[in-house]
Design an enzyme around this catalytic site. Sequence first.
Site, PDB file in Angstrom:
ATOM      1  N   LYS A   1       0.653  -1.024   0.039  1.00  0.00           N
ATOM      2  CA  LYS A   1       0.149  -0.214  -0.286  1.00  0.00           C
ATOM      3  C   LYS A   1       0.834   1.534  -0.031  1.00  0.00           C
ATOM      4  O   LYS A   1       2.050   1.170   0.159  1.00  0.00           O
ATOM      5  CB  LYS A   1      -0.760  -0.084   1.241  1.00  0.00           C
ATOM      6  CG  LYS A   1      -1.848  -1.263   1.405  1.00  0.00           C
ATOM      7  CD  LYS A   1      -2.726  -1.256   2.558  1.00  0.00           C
ATOM      8  CE  LYS A   1      -4.176  -2.362   2.478  1.00  0.00           C
ATOM      9  NZ  LYS A   1      -5.161  -2.080   3.578  1.00  0.00           N
TER      10      LYS A   1
ATOM     11  N   TYR B   1     -12.145  -2.093  -3.472  1.00  0.00           N
ATOM     12  CA  TYR B   1     -12.835  -2.477  -2.619  1.00  0.00           C
ATOM     13  C   TYR B   1     -14.340  -2.262  -2.537  1.00  0.00           C
ATOM     14  O   TYR B   1     -14.563  -2.142  -1.690  1.00  0.00           O
ATOM     15  CB  TYR B   1     -11.939  -0.846  -1.705  1.00  0.00           C
ATOM     16  CG  TYR B   1     -10.429  -1.975  -1.078  1.00  0.00           C
ATOM     17  CD1 TYR B   1     -10.934  -2.280  -0.183  1.00  0.00           C
ATOM     18  CD2 TYR B   1     -10.267  -0.553  -1.684  1.00  0.00           C
ATOM     19  CE1 TYR B   1      -9.905  -3.116   0.135  1.00  0.00           C
ATOM     20  CE2 TYR B   1      -8.537  -1.223  -1.732  1.00  0.00           C
ATOM     21  CZ  TYR B   1      -8.320  -2.614  -0.258  1.00  0.00           C
ATOM     22  OH  TYR B   1      -7.106  -2.562   0.064  1.00  0.00           O
TER      23      TYR B   1
ATOM     24  N   ARG C   1      -1.423 -14.619   4.355  1.00  0.00           N
ATOM     25  CA  ARG C   1      -2.042 -13.603   5.580  1.00  0.00           C
ATOM     26  C   ARG C   1      -1.434 -13.890   6.740  1.00  0.00           C
ATOM     27  O   ARG C   1      -1.710 -13.066   7.810  1.00  0.00           O
ATOM     28  CB  ARG C   1      -3.547 -14.196   5.507  1.00  0.00           C
ATOM     29  CG  ARG C   1      -4.481 -14.019   4.269  1.00  0.00           C
ATOM     30  CD  ARG C   1      -5.523 -12.340   3.844  1.00  0.00           C
ATOM     31  NE  ARG C   1      -6.109 -12.397   5.321  1.00  0.00           N
ATOM     32  CZ  ARG C   1      -6.526 -11.198   5.234  1.00  0.00           C
ATOM     33  NH1 ARG C   1      -6.144 -10.247   4.326  1.00  0.00           N
ATOM     34  NH2 ARG C   1      -7.575 -10.555   6.754  1.00  0.00           N
TER      35      ARG C   1
ATOM     36  N   ASN D   1      -2.124   0.100   6.561  1.00  0.00           N
ATOM     37  CA  ASN D   1      -1.124  -0.749   7.312  1.00  0.00           C
ATOM     38  C   ASN D   1      -0.525  -2.090   6.431  1.00  0.00           C
ATOM     39  O   ASN D   1      -0.692  -2.894   6.202  1.00  0.00           O
ATOM     40  CB  ASN D   1      -3.289  -1.471   7.667  1.00  0.00           C
ATOM     41  CG  ASN D   1      -3.821  -2.076   6.477  1.00  0.00           C
ATOM     42  OD1 ASN D   1      -3.703  -1.752   5.979  1.00  0.00           O
ATOM     43  ND2 ASN D   1      -5.092  -2.964   7.042  1.00  0.00           N
TER      44      ASN D   1
ATOM     45  N   HIS E   1      -2.285  -4.854   1.359  1.00  0.00           N
ATOM     46  CA  HIS E   1      -3.411  -5.917   1.439  1.00  0.00           C
ATOM     47  C   HIS E   1      -2.862  -7.327   1.020  1.00  0.00           C
ATOM     48  O   HIS E   1      -2.142  -7.262   0.143  1.00  0.00           O
ATOM     49  CB  HIS E   1      -4.175  -4.980   0.077  1.00  0.00           C
ATOM     50  CG  HIS E   1      -5.351  -6.112  -0.412  1.00  0.00           C
ATOM     51  ND1 HIS E   1      -6.325  -6.824   0.153  1.00  0.00           N
ATOM     52  CD2 HIS E   1      -5.076  -7.173  -2.072  1.00  0.00           C
ATOM     53  CE1 HIS E   1      -7.147  -7.294  -0.446  1.00  0.00           C
ATOM     54  NE2 HIS E   1      -6.631  -7.730  -1.602  1.00  0.00           N
TER      55      HIS E   1
ATOM     56  N   GLU F   1      -9.173 -11.206  -7.310  1.00  0.00           N
ATOM     57  CA  GLU F   1      -8.346  -9.967  -6.923  1.00  0.00           C
ATOM     58  C   GLU F   1      -7.348 -10.132  -8.906  1.00  0.00           C
ATOM     59  O   GLU F   1      -6.297  -9.258  -9.219  1.00  0.00           O
ATOM     60  CB  GLU F   1      -7.719  -9.911  -6.416  1.00  0.00           C
ATOM     61  CG  GLU F   1      -8.504  -9.336  -5.222  1.00  0.00           C
ATOM     62  CD  GLU F   1      -8.641  -9.021  -3.614  1.00  0.00           C
ATOM     63  OE1 GLU F   1      -7.830  -9.276  -3.627  1.00  0.00           O
ATOM     64  OE2 GLU F   1     -10.047  -9.008  -3.093  1.00  0.00           O
TER      65      GLU F   1
HETATM   66  P1  GDP Z   1      -7.801  -6.644   5.164  1.00  0.00           P
HETATM   67  O1  GDP Z   1      -8.229  -8.263   4.687  1.00  0.00           O
HETATM   68  O2  GDP Z   1      -6.787  -7.210   6.795  1.00  0.00           O
HETATM   69  O3  GDP Z   1      -7.098  -5.868   4.676  1.00  0.00           O
HETATM   70  O4  GDP Z   1      -8.798  -6.051   6.205  1.00  0.00           O
HETATM   71  P2  GDP Z   1     -10.193  -5.900   5.749  1.00  0.00           P
HETATM   72  O5  GDP Z   1     -10.537  -6.689   4.381  1.00  0.00           O
HETATM   73  O6  GDP Z   1     -11.325  -6.457   6.916  1.00  0.00           O
HETATM   74  O7  GDP Z   1     -10.228  -4.197   5.369  1.00  0.00           O
HETATM   75  C1  GDP Z   1     -10.264  -3.738   4.055  1.00  0.00           C
HETATM   76  C2  GDP Z   1      -9.023  -2.715   4.501  1.00  0.00           C
HETATM   77  O8  GDP Z   1      -9.879  -1.462   4.905  1.00  0.00           O
HETATM   78  C3  GDP Z   1      -8.216  -3.113   5.532  1.00  0.00           C
HETATM   79  O9  GDP Z   1      -6.696  -3.682   5.319  1.00  0.00           O
HETATM   80  C4  GDP Z   1      -8.112  -1.815   6.146  1.00  0.00           C
HETATM   81  O10 GDP Z   1      -6.882  -0.704   6.076  1.00  0.00           O
HETATM   82  C5  GDP Z   1      -9.144  -0.750   6.055  1.00  0.00           C
HETATM   83  N1  GDP Z   1     -10.119  -1.306   6.897  1.00  0.00           N
HETATM   84  C6  GDP Z   1     -10.380  -2.308   7.833  1.00  0.00           C
HETATM   85  N2  GDP Z   1     -11.293  -2.015   9.337  1.00  0.00           N
HETATM   86  C7  GDP Z   1     -11.312  -0.523   9.603  1.00  0.00           C
HETATM   87  C8  GDP Z   1     -11.418   0.385  10.240  1.00  0.00           C
HETATM   88  O11 GDP Z   1     -11.995   0.105  11.304  1.00  0.00           O
HETATM   89  N3  GDP Z   1     -10.845   2.127  10.145  1.00  0.00           N
HETATM   90  C9  GDP Z   1      -9.917   2.059   9.146  1.00  0.00           C
HETATM   91  N4  GDP Z   1     -10.347   3.375   8.478  1.00  0.00           N
HETATM   92  N5  GDP Z   1     -10.155   1.492   7.868  1.00  0.00           N
HETATM   93  C10 GDP Z   1     -10.192   0.139   8.154  1.00  0.00           C
END
Ligand code: GDP
Length: 137
Positions: A9, A49, A85, A112, A115, A126
């Site tokens: 990212k 997304y 993961r 973070n 992805h 994807e």
């Molecule tokens: P991942 O699969 O671990 O990347 O997590 P998810 O698929 O649940 O969420 C996708 C992305 O959305 C995450 O990597 C974060 O960058 C973002 N995200 C998830 N939860 C939050 C949140 O509570 N707040 C914010 N600002 N971003 C979030």
Amino acid sequence: MEQTLSIIKPDAVQKNVVGKILDRFETANLRIAASKKIQLSKEDAEAFYAVHSKRPFYGELVEFMISGPVVVSILEGTNAMSLNRELMGATNPKEAKTGTIRADFADSIDANAVHGSDSLQNAKEEIAFFFAKKDIC
Ligand code: GDP
């Protein structure tokens, strides 16, 4: 042999740790079958997304993902999706295990670092979102 999609990212690209993160994948026996550095458009990020479009953080997530270039890669290997993961660590870097990419390189739940596809079906979709068959070897 499984394939999964990884995105380094904008925060991690900005920190100049692309090589260090790719090294984590290779050290774990994941092969880079394709890789490119790109600037996502708003439309790209929204489409990628789309599954999160109803979540309160969707707007922030899209803005963050277009805030600078990203490095998109296909990782290939045994259990590539779940192994990636594991290497990534928890979504919130504060909860990520020591030694994971997010524990070492990420600052916050939105910035973070990486992805990774979270299912084999999503990995397939994807990968097709970013790469043509001829780009993969
Ligand atoms: P991942 O699969 O671990 O990347 O997590 P998810 O698929 O649940 O969420 C996708 C992305 O959305 C995450 O990597 C974060 O960058 C973002 N995200 C998830 N939860 C939050 C949140 O509570 N707040 C914010 N600002 N971003 C979030």
